[in-house]
Design a protein around this motif. Structure first.
Motif, PDB file in Angstrom:
ATOM      1  N   MET A   1       0.761  -1.137  -0.132  1.00 57.75           N
ATOM      2  CA  MET A   1      -0.006  -0.012  -0.131  1.00 57.75           C
ATOM      3  C   MET A   1       0.672   1.137   0.132  1.00 57.75           C
ATOM      4  N   LEU A   2       0.682   2.304  -0.847  1.00 55.08           N
ATOM      5  CA  LEU A   2       1.361   3.556  -1.114  1.00 55.08           C
ATOM      6  C   LEU A   2       0.771   4.482   0.008  1.00 55.08           C
ATOM      7  N   GLN A   3       1.658   5.193   0.579  1.00 52.34           N
ATOM      8  CA  GLN A   3       1.265   6.560   1.633  1.00 52.34           C
ATOM      9  C   GLN A   3       0.121   7.219   1.070  1.00 52.34           C
ATOM     10  N   ASN A   4       0.158   7.492  -0.322  1.00 56.87           N
ATOM     11  CA  ASN A   4      -0.887   8.378  -1.097  1.00 56.87           C
ATOM     12  C   ASN A   4      -2.291   7.473  -0.804  1.00 56.87           C
ATOM     13  N   GLU A   5      -2.234   6.317  -0.703  1.00 58.34           N
ATOM     14  CA  GLU A   5      -3.418   5.535  -0.547  1.00 58.34           C
ATOM     15  C   GLU A   5      -3.941   5.648   0.731  1.00 58.34           C
ATOM     16  N   ILE A   6      -3.486   6.072   1.532  1.00 58.31           N
ATOM     17  CA  ILE A   6      -4.010   5.894   3.204  1.00 58.31           C
ATOM     18  C   ILE A   6      -4.518   7.595   3.224  1.00 58.31           C
ATOM     19  N   ASP A   7      -5.978   7.373   3.635  1.00 62.94           N
ATOM     20  CA  ASP A   7      -6.725   8.632   3.618  1.00 62.94           C
ATOM     21  C   ASP A   7      -6.711   8.953   5.392  1.00 62.94           C
ATOM     22  N   ARG A   8      -7.593   9.899   5.623  1.00 60.86           N
ATOM     23  CA  ARG A   8      -7.590  10.383   7.085  1.00 60.86           C
ATOM     24  C   ARG A   8      -8.008   9.511   7.832  1.00 60.86           C
ATOM     25  N   PHE A   9      -9.052   8.832   7.512  1.00 56.86           N
ATOM     26  CA  PHE A   9      -9.887   7.713   8.242  1.00 56.86           C
ATOM     27  C   PHE A   9      -8.909   6.535   8.505  1.00 56.86           C
ATOM     28  N   ASP A  10      -7.946   6.057   7.573  1.00 55.04           N
ATOM     29  CA  ASP A  10      -6.721   5.185   7.944  1.00 55.04           C
ATOM     30  C   ASP A  10      -5.914   5.757   8.673  1.00 55.04           C
ATOM     31  N   ARG A  11      -5.531   6.979   8.703  1.00 57.41           N
ATOM     32  CA  ARG A  11      -4.608   7.340   9.800  1.00 57.41           C
ATOM     33  C   ARG A  11      -5.194   7.620  11.224  1.00 57.41           C
ATOM     34  N   ALA A  12      -6.529   7.885  11.271  1.00 55.15           N
ATOM     35  CA  ALA A  12      -7.142   7.686  12.496  1.00 55.15           C
ATOM     36  C   ALA A  12      -7.262   6.511  13.081  1.00 55.15           C
ATOM     37  N   ILE A  13      -7.597   5.647  12.235  1.00 58.21           N
ATOM     38  CA  ILE A  13      -7.467   4.171  12.708  1.00 58.21           C
ATOM     39  C   ILE A  13      -6.109   3.719  13.078  1.00 58.21           C
ATOM     40  N   LEU A  14      -5.070   4.025  12.302  1.00 57.53           N
ATOM     41  CA  LEU A  14      -3.668   3.551  12.854  1.00 57.53           C
ATOM     42  C   LEU A  14      -3.279   4.182  13.949  1.00 57.53           C
ATOM     43  N   LYS A  15      -3.605   5.481  14.101  1.00 60.53           N
ATOM     44  CA  LYS A  15      -3.431   6.371  15.749  1.00 60.53           C
ATOM     45  C   LYS A  15      -3.886   5.457  16.628  1.00 60.53           C
ATOM     46  N   ALA A  16      -5.527   5.243  16.667  1.00 62.40           N
ATOM     47  CA  ALA A  16      -6.295   4.732  17.696  1.00 62.40           C
ATOM     48  C   ALA A  16      -5.608   3.352  17.839  1.00 62.40           C
ATOM     49  N   LEU A  17      -5.358   2.521  16.945  1.00 60.62           N
ATOM     50  CA  LEU A  17      -4.868   1.211  17.263  1.00 60.62           C
ATOM     51  C   LEU A  17      -3.508   1.358  17.907  1.00 60.62           C
ATOM     52  N   GLN A  18      -2.736   2.310  17.624  1.00 56.63           N
ATOM     53  CA  GLN A  18      -1.241   2.405  18.219  1.00 56.63           C
ATOM     54  C   GLN A  18      -1.373   2.650  19.784  1.00 56.63           C
ATOM     55  N   ASP A  19      -2.616   3.369  20.288  1.00 57.68           N
ATOM     56  CA  ASP A  19      -2.637   3.694  21.575  1.00 57.68           C
ATOM     57  C   ASP A  19      -3.337   2.508  22.246  1.00 57.68           C
ATOM     58  N   ASN A  20      -4.263   1.705  21.485  1.00 54.55           N
ATOM     59  CA  ASN A  20      -5.074   0.717  22.083  1.00 54.55           C
ATOM     60  C   ASN A  20      -5.237  -0.371  21.026  1.00 54.55           C
ATOM     61  N   ALA A  21      -4.190  -1.347  20.802  1.00 51.87           N
ATOM     62  CA  ALA A  21      -4.447  -2.287  19.742  1.00 51.87           C
ATOM     63  C   ALA A  21      -5.644  -3.438  20.118  1.00 51.87           C
ATOM     64  N   ALA A  22      -6.084  -3.384  21.265  1.00 50.33           N
ATOM     65  CA  ALA A  22      -7.234  -4.360  21.548  1.00 50.33           C
ATOM     66  C   ALA A  22      -8.585  -3.707  21.228  1.00 50.33           C
ATOM     67  N   LEU A  23      -8.648  -2.490  20.640  1.00 51.59           N
ATOM     68  CA  LEU A  23     -10.077  -2.121  20.499  1.00 51.59           C
ATOM     69  C   LEU A  23     -10.858  -2.704  19.591  1.00 51.59           C
ATOM     70  N   THR A  24     -12.089  -3.033  19.683  1.00 53.42           N
ATOM     71  CA  THR A  24     -13.257  -3.690  18.890  1.00 53.42           C
ATOM     72  C   THR A  24     -13.468  -2.670  17.776  1.00 53.42           C
ATOM     73  N   ASN A  25     -13.916  -3.420  16.739  1.00 52.47           N
ATOM     74  CA  ASN A  25     -14.183  -2.569  15.445  1.00 52.47           C
ATOM     75  C   ASN A  25     -15.405  -1.387  15.728  1.00 52.47           C
ATOM     76  N   ALA A  26     -16.211  -1.977  16.824  1.00 48.01           N
ATOM     77  CA  ALA A  26     -17.204  -1.004  17.352  1.00 48.01           C
ATOM     78  C   ALA A  26     -16.554   0.204  17.920  1.00 48.01           C
ATOM     79  N   GLU A  27     -15.609   0.042  18.886  1.00 47.46           N
ATOM     80  CA  GLU A  27     -15.067   1.181  19.678  1.00 47.46           C
ATOM     81  C   GLU A  27     -14.093   1.918  18.825  1.00 47.46           C
ATOM     82  N   LEU A  28     -13.576   1.284  17.701  1.00 42.38           N
ATOM     83  CA  LEU A  28     -12.621   2.055  16.711  1.00 42.38           C
ATOM     84  C   LEU A  28     -13.719   2.943  15.995  1.00 42.38           C
ATOM     85  N   GLY A  29     -14.926   2.518  15.598  1.00 40.85           N
ATOM     86  CA  GLY A  29     -15.776   3.215  14.850  1.00 40.85           C
ATOM     87  C   GLY A  29     -16.180   4.333  15.542  1.00 40.85           C
ATOM     88  N   GLU A  30     -16.337   4.366  16.921  1.00 40.17           N
ATOM     89  CA  GLU A  30     -16.803   5.600  17.642  1.00 40.17           C
ATOM     90  C   GLU A  30     -15.648   6.365  17.678  1.00 40.17           C
TER      91      GLU A  30
END
Length: 156
Positions: A1-30
């Protein structure tokens, strides 16, 4: 995956998972304002592409009895592909070595070594690292205080 294929939602998901990799998809969605199914698809795509390389728990070294961390610089006595491979094999065999970097500058390698105490560190240095046939010089600093220990990357 190229860096320009990562949008703001992907970056937000990556940041949230770095903080807590145990997040469920429901928690991540919130957190990122997407539905759980959209988070699931995006997470799967990030995993499949290798952007997410894995998940790990962050452990408290002191609570587990590992009271010493050292930064150790190593210079090899001579340089060849065979010596580098031999040293890399040595690094892989020793759990005390938690991180190892081939670097530019005064050292050939910088190691992060974790042991229970100073006696265990001394035993590792004198019993394993210094006797290695490719090791020419070792210089260590004991970490006195951890001022910052950020895992992951500065995702914004």
């Amino acid at each position: 995956m190229l860096q320009n294929e990562i949008d703001r939602f992907d970056r937000a998901i990556l940041k949230a998972l770095q903080d807590n990799a145990a997040l469920t998809n429901a928690e991540l969605g919130e957190i990122v304002n997407l539905s759980p199914s959209q988070c699931s698809r995006r997470r799967a795509r990030l995993e499949e592409s290798g952007v997410i390389a894995g998940y790990a728990a962050k452990l408290d070294a002191t609570a587990l009895g590992f009271g010493l961390k050292a930064i150790t610089r190593v210079n090899l006595s001579s340089h060849s592909e065979r010596n580098a491979e031999s040293f890399a094999d040595f690094l892989a065999r020793h759990e005390e070595i938690r991180q190892a970097f081939s670097v530019s500058g005064d050292a050939d390698y910088v190691l992060v070594i974790v042991t229970r105490d100073l006696a265990a560190f001394a035993q590792f240095i004198h019993g394993h690292l210094l006797p290695h046939p490719q090791v020419g010089r070792v210089q260590s600093e004991i970490v006195l205080m951890n001022l910052k220990d950020e895992a992951g990357l500065p995702i914004t």
